[in-house]
Scaffold this motif. Structure first.
Motif, PDB file in Angstrom:
ATOM      1  N   ASP A 372       5.796   1.102  49.686  1.00 21.07           N
ATOM      2  CA  ASP A 372       7.415   1.410  49.344  1.00 21.07           C
ATOM      3  C   ASP A 372       8.039   0.247  49.952  1.00 21.07           C
ATOM      4  O   ASP A 372       9.255   0.211  49.590  1.00 21.07           O
ATOM      5  CB  ASP A 372       7.949   2.609  49.857  1.00 21.07           C
ATOM      6  N   TYR A 373       7.979  -0.257  51.100  1.00 23.98           N
ATOM      7  CA  TYR A 373       8.637  -1.470  51.717  1.00 23.98           C
ATOM      8  C   TYR A 373       8.866  -2.427  50.824  1.00 23.98           C
ATOM      9  O   TYR A 373       9.716  -3.504  51.123  1.00 23.98           O
ATOM     10  CB  TYR A 373       7.804  -1.599  53.062  1.00 23.98           C
ATOM     11  N   LEU A 374       8.185  -2.690  49.751  1.00 28.14           N
ATOM     12  CA  LEU A 374       8.309  -3.834  48.618  1.00 28.14           C
ATOM     13  C   LEU A 374       9.330  -3.342  47.437  1.00 28.14           C
ATOM     14  O   LEU A 374       9.659  -4.085  46.676  1.00 28.14           O
ATOM     15  CB  LEU A 374       7.105  -4.290  48.383  1.00 28.14           C
ATOM     16  N   ASP A 375       9.674  -2.103  47.639  1.00 26.51           N
ATOM     17  CA  ASP A 375      10.359  -1.384  46.365  1.00 26.51           C
ATOM     18  C   ASP A 375      12.171  -1.625  46.893  1.00 26.51           C
ATOM     19  O   ASP A 375      12.654  -1.270  47.855  1.00 26.51           O
ATOM     20  CB  ASP A 375      10.303  -0.088  46.400  1.00 26.51           C
ATOM     21  N   ILE A 376      12.749  -2.463  46.104  1.00 27.97           N
ATOM     22  CA  ILE A 376      14.228  -2.762  46.209  1.00 27.97           C
ATOM     23  C   ILE A 376      14.973  -2.199  45.275  1.00 27.97           C
ATOM     24  O   ILE A 376      16.092  -2.580  44.682  1.00 27.97           O
ATOM     25  CB  ILE A 376      14.341  -4.203  46.408  1.00 27.97           C
ATOM     26  N   SER A 377      14.565  -0.990  44.519  1.00 23.92           N
ATOM     27  CA  SER A 377      15.544  -0.413  43.602  1.00 23.92           C
ATOM     28  C   SER A 377      16.563   0.372  44.046  1.00 23.92           C
ATOM     29  O   SER A 377      16.632   0.375  45.455  1.00 23.92           O
ATOM     30  CB  SER A 377      14.484   0.836  42.790  1.00 23.92           C
ATOM     31  N   GLY A 378      17.516   0.441  43.583  1.00 21.13           N
ATOM     32  CA  GLY A 378      18.769   1.172  43.974  1.00 21.13           C
ATOM     33  C   GLY A 378      19.837   0.154  44.176  1.00 21.13           C
ATOM     34  O   GLY A 378      20.960   0.679  44.683  1.00 21.13           O
ATOM     35  N   LEU A 379      19.664  -1.260  44.250  1.00 22.46           N
ATOM     36  CA  LEU A 379      20.390  -2.230  44.624  1.00 22.46           C
ATOM     37  C   LEU A 379      21.641  -2.232  43.498  1.00 22.46           C
ATOM     38  O   LEU A 379      21.261  -2.352  42.204  1.00 22.46           O
ATOM     39  CB  LEU A 379      19.908  -3.537  44.749  1.00 22.46           C
ATOM     40  N   GLY A 380      22.753  -1.943  43.803  1.00 22.01           N
ATOM     41  CA  GLY A 380      24.116  -2.175  42.729  1.00 22.01           C
ATOM     42  C   GLY A 380      24.416  -3.489  42.480  1.00 22.01           C
ATOM     43  O   GLY A 380      25.372  -3.956  43.203  1.00 22.01           O
ATOM     44  N   ILE A 381      23.690  -4.446  41.791  1.00 17.86           N
ATOM     45  CA  ILE A 381      23.999  -5.801  41.733  1.00 17.86           C
ATOM     46  C   ILE A 381      25.177  -5.894  41.117  1.00 17.86           C
ATOM     47  O   ILE A 381      26.010  -6.817  41.873  1.00 17.86           O
ATOM     48  CB  ILE A 381      22.826  -6.564  40.769  1.00 17.86           C
ATOM     49  N   LEU A 382      25.750  -5.285  40.133  1.00 12.12           N
ATOM     50  CA  LEU A 382      27.024  -5.636  39.685  1.00 12.12           C
ATOM     51  C   LEU A 382      28.173  -4.989  40.523  1.00 12.12           C
ATOM     52  O   LEU A 382      29.228  -5.656  40.646  1.00 12.12           O
ATOM     53  CB  LEU A 382      27.160  -4.847  38.160  1.00 12.12           C
ATOM     54  N   ASP A 383      27.790  -3.794  41.374  1.00 12.90           N
ATOM     55  CA  ASP A 383      28.873  -3.365  42.415  1.00 12.90           C
ATOM     56  C   ASP A 383      29.037  -4.454  43.514  1.00 12.90           C
ATOM     57  O   ASP A 383      30.312  -4.667  44.113  1.00 12.90           O
ATOM     58  CB  ASP A 383      28.408  -2.106  42.759  1.00 12.90           C
ATOM     59  N   ILE A 384      27.958  -5.072  43.681  1.00 15.18           N
ATOM     60  CA  ILE A 384      28.123  -5.931  44.930  1.00 15.18           C
ATOM     61  C   ILE A 384      28.613  -7.258  44.488  1.00 15.18           C
ATOM     62  O   ILE A 384      29.869  -7.669  45.098  1.00 15.18           O
ATOM     63  CB  ILE A 384      26.759  -6.541  45.312  1.00 15.18           C
ATOM     64  N   ALA A 385      28.567  -7.727  43.323  1.00 16.02           N
ATOM     65  CA  ALA A 385      29.411  -8.819  42.790  1.00 16.02           C
ATOM     66  C   ALA A 385      30.838  -8.488  42.417  1.00 16.02           C
ATOM     67  O   ALA A 385      31.661  -9.334  42.867  1.00 16.02           O
ATOM     68  CB  ALA A 385      28.618  -9.411  41.447  1.00 16.02           C
ATOM     69  N   ARG A 386      31.368  -7.152  42.090  1.00 12.77           N
ATOM     70  CA  ARG A 386      32.553  -6.857  41.789  1.00 12.77           C
ATOM     71  C   ARG A 386      33.200  -6.888  43.340  1.00 12.77           C
ATOM     72  O   ARG A 386      34.350  -7.338  43.232  1.00 12.77           O
ATOM     73  CB  ARG A 386      32.443  -5.430  41.148  1.00 12.77           C
ATOM     74  N   GLY A 387      32.469  -6.398  44.207  1.00 15.47           N
ATOM     75  CA  GLY A 387      33.168  -6.317  45.563  1.00 15.47           C
ATOM     76  C   GLY A 387      33.379  -7.652  46.288  1.00 15.47           C
ATOM     77  O   GLY A 387      34.321  -7.664  46.832  1.00 15.47           O
ATOM     78  N   TYR A 388      32.676  -8.595  45.673  1.00 15.23           N
ATOM     79  CA  TYR A 388      33.191 -10.166  46.152  1.00 15.23           C
ATOM     80  C   TYR A 388      34.125 -10.696  45.231  1.00 15.23           C
ATOM     81  O   TYR A 388      34.656 -11.864  45.602  1.00 15.23           O
ATOM     82  CB  TYR A 388      32.024 -10.770  46.441  1.00 15.23           C
ATOM     83  N   GLY A 389      34.489  -9.770  44.040  1.00 11.68           N
ATOM     84  CA  GLY A 389      35.582 -10.316  43.261  1.00 11.68           C
ATOM     85  C   GLY A 389      35.187 -11.000  42.040  1.00 11.68           C
ATOM     86  O   GLY A 389      35.966 -12.074  41.489  1.00 11.68           O
TER      87      GLY A 389
END
Length: 422
Positions: A372-389
């Motif tokens: 499971d250490y190679l599972d990176i599901s759950g990242l909010g890619i769009l949320d992260i980008a919006r947070g940076y503007g």
């Protein structure tokens, strides 16, 4: 302290700390030395072999006055030198290609200049040469839709030898001979294949395990050989086919995503590529001009996102698209803030597969159990980008991705679009 003295940034192994590919790095020991080191860095960056330089200037040095006499002398200084291969070397390469029954051309990043790109096309067309790209290419030095284009060489010794076995003469310009990534116990070449190479890097020439190597500007050599070689009457090779992609969704194949990106971009687009899933099929992108694709030569993750920002600053009149994996994006994600803060109009395409695929593949090679250490599901890619503007968009379909990319030339700031990769 003598004018121009600096401290070299190295560790105990004499490896430059900034980047293993940095040609020179330095830092002024006193504020007045900064102009001289800037001049030195520019000179070294543009001298053969051309390469990256790094100069660290302490923040409080900028407010210190320069030495007027030293500046006057510096501005009056000049240096002139253009290392090129000799006429005898040009003749030897021309003779080898004209005398071959099955010659071919291999190109690397050193040929990806405006002059080299055009000369490589001219040489391939004049001599009817099949053209390969050297393994692990950090650039795209030849048009990917040209009838001479054959693709990129594999990255293991035996596999390269098998591909080149069909040729008796191979002329390589601007590339290491060769870079090997996958382990192999095979011979470097099959009997009957002779390799010639032109590189502007003496160290690259010294590392080559075989071949007849000439040191000089690869682009200059291509121009001179293309202007000398006789036209060939050899038959043209069949056009390299592009296999049809599986376009079914909602998660899409790498090939289908690349095709959608290709339809949404133009010949002027410059790509920063750090989407490892696409490494071996990157030439589905239509490359028709020099300096259009950039990839980390050492394969280090975290390069693509900030590199795209730098490309846009360097190519203000060209659209710039970054192709990133969802894992690779996380290494330098704060670069999105820089793009937003300074309104750098880059389009970031993030292909999300929710896996750390690069490590998964290495795990198989090294027989490391996956977990499971190679599972990176759950990242909010769009949320992260919006947070940076950033402006963000999720592409539900391939057509949606194509349409979004087509609006990039009108963008006034950075944008990020996510699409799900199968």
């Amino acid at each position: 302290m003598p004018f121009g003295e600096c401290r070299q940034l190295t560790n105990v192994d004499a490896t430059k700390l900034v980047d293993p590919l940095v040609k020179w790095s330095g830092e002024p020991l006193r504020p007045q030395d900064a102009p001289s080191l800037v001049s030195k860095g520019l000179f070294l960056a543009n001298s053969a072999p051309r390469g990256v330089v790094y100069l660290s200037i302490p923040l409080d040095d900028w407010t210190e006055p320069a030495e007027e006499n030293a500046l006057t002398n510096l501005l009056q200084r000049s240096a002139d030198g253009t290392p090129v291969i000799t006429p005898k070397a040009v003749d030897a390469l021309v003779d080898a290609l004209e005398g071959a029954s099955a010659p071919s051309l291999v190109l690397g990043p050193g040929a990806d200049t405006e002059v080299g790109f055009a000369a490589a096309i001219a040489l391939a067309e004049q001599a009817h040469l099949p053209v390969w790209i050297a393994p692990g290419p950090p650039r795209a030095p030849f048009p990917t839709r040209h009838r001479c284009y054959q693709g990129q060489l594999p990255s293991s010794a035996g596999a390269i030898a098998d591909v080149l076995a069909q040729y008796d003469t191979v002329a390589c310009f601007g590339a290491p001979v060769f870079r090997y990534h996958a382990p192999s116990t095979e011979d470097f070449l099959r009997p009957g294949t002779t390799v010639y190479a032109v590189t502007d890097d003496p160290d690259e020439a010294a590392r080559a395990p075989f071949g007849q190597i000439y040191i000089g500007d690869p682009s200059d050599a291509l121009v001179r050989i293309a202007g000398t070689i006789a036209p060939s009457n050899r038959d043209w090779l069949p056009q390299r086919p592009i296999t049809e992609a599986d376009t079914s969704g909602p998660h899409f194949t790498v090939e289908a995503i690349l095709d959608a990106i290709d339809r949404g971009t133009t010949d002027d687009t410059a790509f920063a590529l750090e989407w490892t899933s696409a490494d071996l099929v990157r030439d589905r992108l239509t490359i028709s001009r020099a300096k259009s694709l950039f990839y980390p030569a050492a394969g280090a993750l975290g390069w693509g996102l900030p590199a795209a920002i730098g490309l846009k600053l360097g190519f203000p009149d060209r659209p710039v698209v970054a192709l990133l994996g969802d894992g690779a994006m996380q290494y330098t994600v704060a670069g999105l803030w820089t793009a937003a803060r300074y309104s750098v109009p880059v389009t970031f395409v993030v292909c999300t597969n929710r896996k750390y695929r690069a490590l998964q593949e290495f795990s198989r090679v090294l027989h490391v159990p996956e977990g499971d250490y190679l599972d990176i599901s759950g990242l909010g890619i769009l949320d992260i980008a919006r947070g940076y503007g950033l402006e963000t968009h999720h592409a539900e379909t391939l057509e949606d991705l194509t349409s979004y990319l087509r609006t990039g030339e009108e963008a006034t700031g950075p944008r990020l679009v996510e699409i799900f990769e199968r």
